[in-house]
Design a protein around this motif. Structure first.
Motif, PDB file in Angstrom:
ATOM      1  N   PRO A 285       0.825  -1.220   0.000  1.00 24.72           N
ATOM      2  CA  PRO A 285       0.000   0.000   0.000  1.00 24.72           C
ATOM      3  C   PRO A 285       0.856   1.265   0.000  1.00 24.72           C
ATOM      4  CG  PRO A 285      -0.843  -1.588   1.588  1.00 24.72           C
ATOM      5  CD  PRO A 285       0.487  -2.105   1.130  1.00 24.72           C
ATOM      6  N   GLU A 286       0.235   2.347  -0.374  1.00 22.86           N
ATOM      7  CA  GLU A 286       0.942   3.620  -0.493  1.00 22.86           C
ATOM      8  C   GLU A 286       1.543   4.063   0.830  1.00 22.86           C
ATOM      9  OE1 GLU A 286       0.055   8.203  -2.070  1.00 22.86           O
ATOM     10  OE2 GLU A 286      -1.447   6.614  -2.324  1.00 22.86           O
ATOM     11  N   ASP A 287       0.905   3.726   1.936  1.00 24.95           N
ATOM     12  CA  ASP A 287       1.437   4.154   3.232  1.00 24.95           C
ATOM     13  C   ASP A 287       2.524   3.225   3.766  1.00 24.95           C
ATOM     14  OD1 ASP A 287       0.058   1.943   4.170  1.00 24.95           O
ATOM     15  OD2 ASP A 287      -1.291   3.061   5.485  1.00 24.95           O
ATOM     16  N   LYS A 288       2.878   2.204   2.999  1.00 24.74           N
ATOM     17  CA  LYS A 288       4.003   1.284   3.296  1.00 24.74           C
ATOM     18  C   LYS A 288       3.728   0.337   4.463  1.00 24.74           C
ATOM     19  CE  LYS A 288       5.945   3.700   0.101  1.00 24.74           C
ATOM     20  NZ  LYS A 288       5.764   3.262  -1.310  1.00 24.74           N
ATOM     21  N   VAL A 289       2.506   0.271   4.935  1.00 28.15           N
ATOM     22  CA  VAL A 289       2.125  -0.718   5.939  1.00 28.15           C
ATOM     23  C   VAL A 289       1.439  -1.857   5.196  1.00 28.15           C
ATOM     24  CG1 VAL A 289       0.734  -1.186   8.004  1.00 28.15           C
ATOM     25  CG2 VAL A 289       1.860   1.039   7.716  1.00 28.15           C
ATOM     26  N   PRO A 290       2.045  -3.054   5.193  1.00 26.79           N
ATOM     27  CA  PRO A 290       1.562  -4.104   4.285  1.00 26.79           C
ATOM     28  C   PRO A 290       0.240  -4.709   4.712  1.00 26.79           C
ATOM     29  CG  PRO A 290       3.248  -4.992   5.726  1.00 26.79           C
ATOM     30  CD  PRO A 290       3.214  -3.502   5.989  1.00 26.79           C
ATOM     31  N   ASP A 305      -1.032  -5.154   8.558  1.00 24.16           N
ATOM     32  CA  ASP A 305      -0.259  -5.683   9.673  1.00 24.16           C
ATOM     33  C   ASP A 305       0.805  -4.678  10.095  1.00 24.16           C
ATOM     34  OD1 ASP A 305       0.934  -7.103  11.643  1.00 24.16           O
ATOM     35  OD2 ASP A 305       1.519  -8.818  10.419  1.00 24.16           O
ATOM     36  N   ALA A 306       0.438  -3.857  11.094  1.00 35.19           N
ATOM     37  CA  ALA A 306       1.383  -2.867  11.612  1.00 35.19           C
ATOM     38  C   ALA A 306       2.589  -3.528  12.254  1.00 35.19           C
ATOM     39  CB  ALA A 306       0.683  -1.957  12.619  1.00 35.19           C
ATOM     40  N   SER A 307       2.426  -4.750  12.780  1.00 38.10           N
ATOM     41  CA  SER A 307       3.574  -5.431  13.377  1.00 38.10           C
ATOM     42  C   SER A 307       4.622  -5.747  12.323  1.00 38.10           C
ATOM     43  CB  SER A 307       3.134  -6.710  14.098  1.00 38.10           C
ATOM     44  OG  SER A 307       2.807  -7.760  13.216  1.00 38.10           O
ATOM     45  N   ALA A 308       4.196  -6.199  11.154  1.00 32.36           N
ATOM     46  CA  ALA A 308       5.144  -6.475  10.066  1.00 32.36           C
ATOM     47  C   ALA A 308       5.863  -5.203   9.651  1.00 32.36           C
ATOM     48  CB  ALA A 308       4.418  -7.095   8.875  1.00 32.36           C
ATOM     49  N   ALA A 309       5.136  -4.093   9.613  1.00 35.72           N
ATOM     50  CA  ALA A 309       5.743  -2.811   9.244  1.00 35.72           C
ATOM     51  C   ALA A 309       6.775  -2.374  10.276  1.00 35.72           C
ATOM     52  CB  ALA A 309       4.660  -1.749   9.097  1.00 35.72           C
ATOM     53  N   ALA A 310       6.457  -2.516  11.563  1.00 32.66           N
ATOM     54  CA  ALA A 310       7.375  -2.091  12.617  1.00 32.66           C
ATOM     55  C   ALA A 310       8.644  -2.936  12.629  1.00 32.66           C
ATOM     56  CB  ALA A 310       6.672  -2.179  13.970  1.00 32.66           C
ATOM     57  N   ILE A 311       8.498  -4.243  12.460  1.00 29.07           N
ATOM     58  CA  ILE A 311       9.668  -5.131  12.400  1.00 29.07           C
ATOM     59  C   ILE A 311      10.561  -4.743  11.233  1.00 29.07           C
ATOM     60  CG2 ILE A 311      10.434  -7.515  12.050  1.00 29.07           C
ATOM     61  CD1 ILE A 311       7.563  -8.258  13.271  1.00 29.07           C
ATOM     62  N   ALA A 312       9.937  -4.523  10.074  1.00 27.90           N
ATOM     63  CA  ALA A 312      10.707  -4.152   8.890  1.00 27.90           C
ATOM     64  C   ALA A 312      11.420  -2.819   9.078  1.00 27.90           C
ATOM     65  CB  ALA A 312       9.790  -4.095   7.666  1.00 27.90           C
ATOM     66  N   ALA A 313      10.743  -1.841   9.658  1.00 28.45           N
ATOM     67  CA  ALA A 313      11.366  -0.529   9.859  1.00 28.45           C
ATOM     68  C   ALA A 313      12.588  -0.635  10.758  1.00 28.45           C
ATOM     69  CB  ALA A 313      10.356   0.445  10.453  1.00 28.45           C
ATOM     70  N   SER A 314      12.459  -1.373  11.847  1.00 29.42           N
ATOM     71  CA  SER A 314      13.598  -1.545  12.747  1.00 29.42           C
ATOM     72  C   SER A 314      14.762  -2.219  12.038  1.00 29.42           C
ATOM     73  CB  SER A 314      13.178  -2.365  13.970  1.00 29.42           C
ATOM     74  OG  SER A 314      14.252  -2.494  14.875  1.00 29.42           O
ATOM     75  N   ALA A 315      14.454  -3.258  11.269  1.00 31.65           N
ATOM     76  CA  ALA A 315      15.500  -3.961  10.523  1.00 31.65           C
ATOM     77  C   ALA A 315      16.148  -3.059   9.481  1.00 31.65           C
ATOM     78  CB  ALA A 315      14.903  -5.192   9.852  1.00 31.65           C
ATOM     79  N   THR A 330      18.607   4.580   0.800  1.00 31.56           N
ATOM     80  CA  THR A 330      17.364   3.943   0.362  1.00 31.56           C
ATOM     81  C   THR A 330      16.662   3.258   1.525  1.00 31.56           C
ATOM     82  OG1 THR A 330      18.202   3.590  -1.885  1.00 31.56           O
ATOM     83  CG2 THR A 330      16.384   2.189  -1.174  1.00 31.56           C
ATOM     84  N   HIS A 331      17.431   2.504   2.308  1.00 35.53           N
ATOM     85  CA  HIS A 331      16.846   1.790   3.440  1.00 35.53           C
ATOM     86  C   HIS A 331      16.324   2.753   4.492  1.00 35.53           C
ATOM     87  CE1 HIS A 331      18.275  -1.731   1.523  1.00 35.53           C
ATOM     88  NE2 HIS A 331      19.511  -1.703   1.977  1.00 35.53           N
ATOM     89  N   GLN A 332      17.080   3.812   4.774  1.00 29.01           N
ATOM     90  CA  GLN A 332      16.620   4.785   5.762  1.00 29.01           C
ATOM     91  C   GLN A 332      15.367   5.512   5.293  1.00 29.01           C
ATOM     92  OE1 GLN A 332      19.380   7.498   7.653  1.00 29.01           O
ATOM     93  NE2 GLN A 332      21.049   6.025   7.514  1.00 29.01           N
ATOM     94  N   ASP A 333      15.351   5.888   4.026  1.00 27.87           N
ATOM     95  CA  ASP A 333      14.183   6.594   3.488  1.00 27.87           C
ATOM     96  C   ASP A 333      12.936   5.719   3.569  1.00 27.87           C
ATOM     97  OD1 ASP A 333      15.764   8.776   2.950  1.00 27.87           O
ATOM     98  OD2 ASP A 333      15.927   8.397   0.790  1.00 27.87           O
ATOM     99  N   PHE A 334      13.095   4.443   3.244  1.00 29.29           N
ATOM    100  CA  PHE A 334      11.955   3.520   3.304  1.00 29.29           C
ATOM    101  C   PHE A 334      11.487   3.345   4.743  1.00 29.29           C
ATOM    102  CE2 PHE A 334      10.500  -1.125   2.473  1.00 29.29           C
ATOM    103  CZ  PHE A 334       9.185  -0.718   2.331  1.00 29.29           C
ATOM    104  N   ALA A 335      12.445   3.164   5.658  1.00 30.93           N
ATOM    105  CA  ALA A 335      12.088   3.044   7.076  1.00 30.93           C
ATOM    106  C   ALA A 335      11.384   4.300   7.575  1.00 30.93           C
ATOM    107  CB  ALA A 335      13.334   2.772   7.908  1.00 30.93           C
TER     108      ALA A 335
END
Length: 399
Positions: A285-290, A305-315, A330-335
């Motif tokens: 999705p556009e807001d990057k929360v899958p 799934d906000a949990s999947a988004a939070a795990i991914a952001a931390s990683a 790129t990784h920081q911008d996505f996070a």
């Protein structure tokens, strides 16, 4: 309770200068609001602290659900308290974290679950970032010894479950997260046994869990005698061939951590491939929360799934510290985009709601209709960890 919440919120909103005009008051930060939430959550569960189920996990029908220490999520509440201490250096959070961490002491001897890594590394392991404690070192090492009992040498993996005859030796992608405990135990003891088990498991996961598009199967079942693969399927995803969202995040986090602990470039390469899969998926999705599964039919009613988004952001924040300059940005911008969404009112709960958990809209297991569109304690933990890692990257947490 309403008056207490109002007082807590007023404290979070209060401007430090008494002479400032109301129009000059700052809105509370996400960290301030997080502390208000967790102050209230801590007080809510205090009467339960000596009961069998004292750890907050989620909600059911809007009411708080607590679990005992043998639940796989039992470490995430005290672990969140450690993150709040790391973010604030307020001794209050450390004291509370110690209080609830030490309730997990007996888990160090439990050989019946691979998730002791989640439970004990996120608590005792995090504690050792902030304090020297030979006793806590011993707990980490004993837990690693217990986890190692689940290693199946002929297959080269740590077995995840034993509760169903559906599998012989199931290994779930989530198990990558438990390897951090083993790496930690080797750093404490110098005994390479734990390190070698972790590396073997990570190598087998790259070899057998990942498809050509760099998505992961959820479950790979092994023959413990021959090491051959019996089948690949799912337990919590949409289908055997789909990309369960939290599973992709577990893999991203796990291989980033494996690179940190070993310096082996194949783990960094694998983590970057997974990050690319997530970031470039056409169903993101556009807001990057899958959605709960990347292959789930997309609609306004499909659970996120906000949990999947939070795990991914931390990683992703940690991955950015290992990548070259272009990939790091790129990784920081996505996070940052993910966290911008999670910090917004669409996902971050108002004070006094959500049973005082921080994030709304997570999914435990959609196929089993369990914990769908609810807060989850691990979503909060990885959200706070992402804030902490972002702060470290920005150079604001060097005390």
């Amino acid at each position: 309770m309403k008056y207490k919440l109002a007082l807590l919120l007023f404290t979070a909103l209060a401007w430090t200068g008494c002479s400032e005009k109301p129009s000059q008051k700052k809105a509370p930060s996400i960290l301030e609001l997080s502390q208000v939430h967790y102050d209230s959550l801590y007080k809510t569960i205090t009467p339960l602290k000596n009961s069998e189920k004292m750890m907050p996990r989620t909600t059911r029908n809007g009411k708080l659900v607590t679990v005992g220490i043998y639940d796989w999520t039992s470490g995430f509440f005290p672990a969140s308290l450690w993150n709040l201490y790391g973010l604030t250096k307020d001794k209050k959070w450390k004291d509370r974290a110690v209080e609830y961490t030490e309730k997990l002491d007996s888990i160090q001897y439990w050989e019946g679950n691979h998730d002791v890594g989640f439970i004990m590394e996120c608590t005792y392991g995090n504690a050792l970032k902030y304090m020297d404690s030979p006793a806590y070192d011993s707990v980490v090492v004993q837990t690693a010894r217990s986890l190692s009992a689940r290693f199946r040498p002929n297959a080269g993996v740590i077995q995840s479950w034993e509760w169903s005859k559906k599998w012989d030796c199931p290994v779930i992608i989530d198990n990558m997260m438990n390897l951090e405990l083993l790496f930690h135990a080797t750093r404490i003891t110098g005994d390479s046994t734990y390190y070698n088990i972790a590396v073997s498991h990570a190598d087998k996961t790259i070899e057998n869990h990942y498809r050509e598009d760099n998505s992961s199967f959820h479950v790979v079942d092994y023959d413990t005698e021959t090491g051959e693969i019996i089948k690949k399927n799912t337990h919590q995803g949409l289908s055997d061939d789909s990309a369960w969202a939290r599973g992709q995040a577990w893999g991203l986090y796990g291989f980033t951590m494996s690179y940190r602990e070993t310096g082996d470039p194949k783990y960094l390469e694998q983590a970057q491939k997974i990050a690319d899969f997530i970031q470039n998926h056409p169903n993101l999705p556009e807001d990057k929360v899958p959605y709960w599964d990347y292959n789930a039919p997309a609609s306004k009613d499909t659970p996120r799934d906000a949990s999947a988004a939070a795990i991914a952001a931390s990683a992703l924040y940690e991955l950015s510290t290992f990548a070259d300059n272009k990939n790091a940005q790129t990784h920081q911008d996505f996070a940052n985009l993910i966290m911008e969404s999670l910090r917004s009112p669409a996902y971050f709960a108002k004070v006094g709601t959500n049973a005082d958990f921080l994030l709304m809209h997570s999914v435990g297991s959609k196929p089993h209709d369990v914990e769908v569109d609810v807060p989850l304690n691990y979503a909060d933990y990885y959200f706070l960890e992402a804030l902490l890692r972002k702060k470290d990257i920005d150079g604001e947490n060097k005390s």
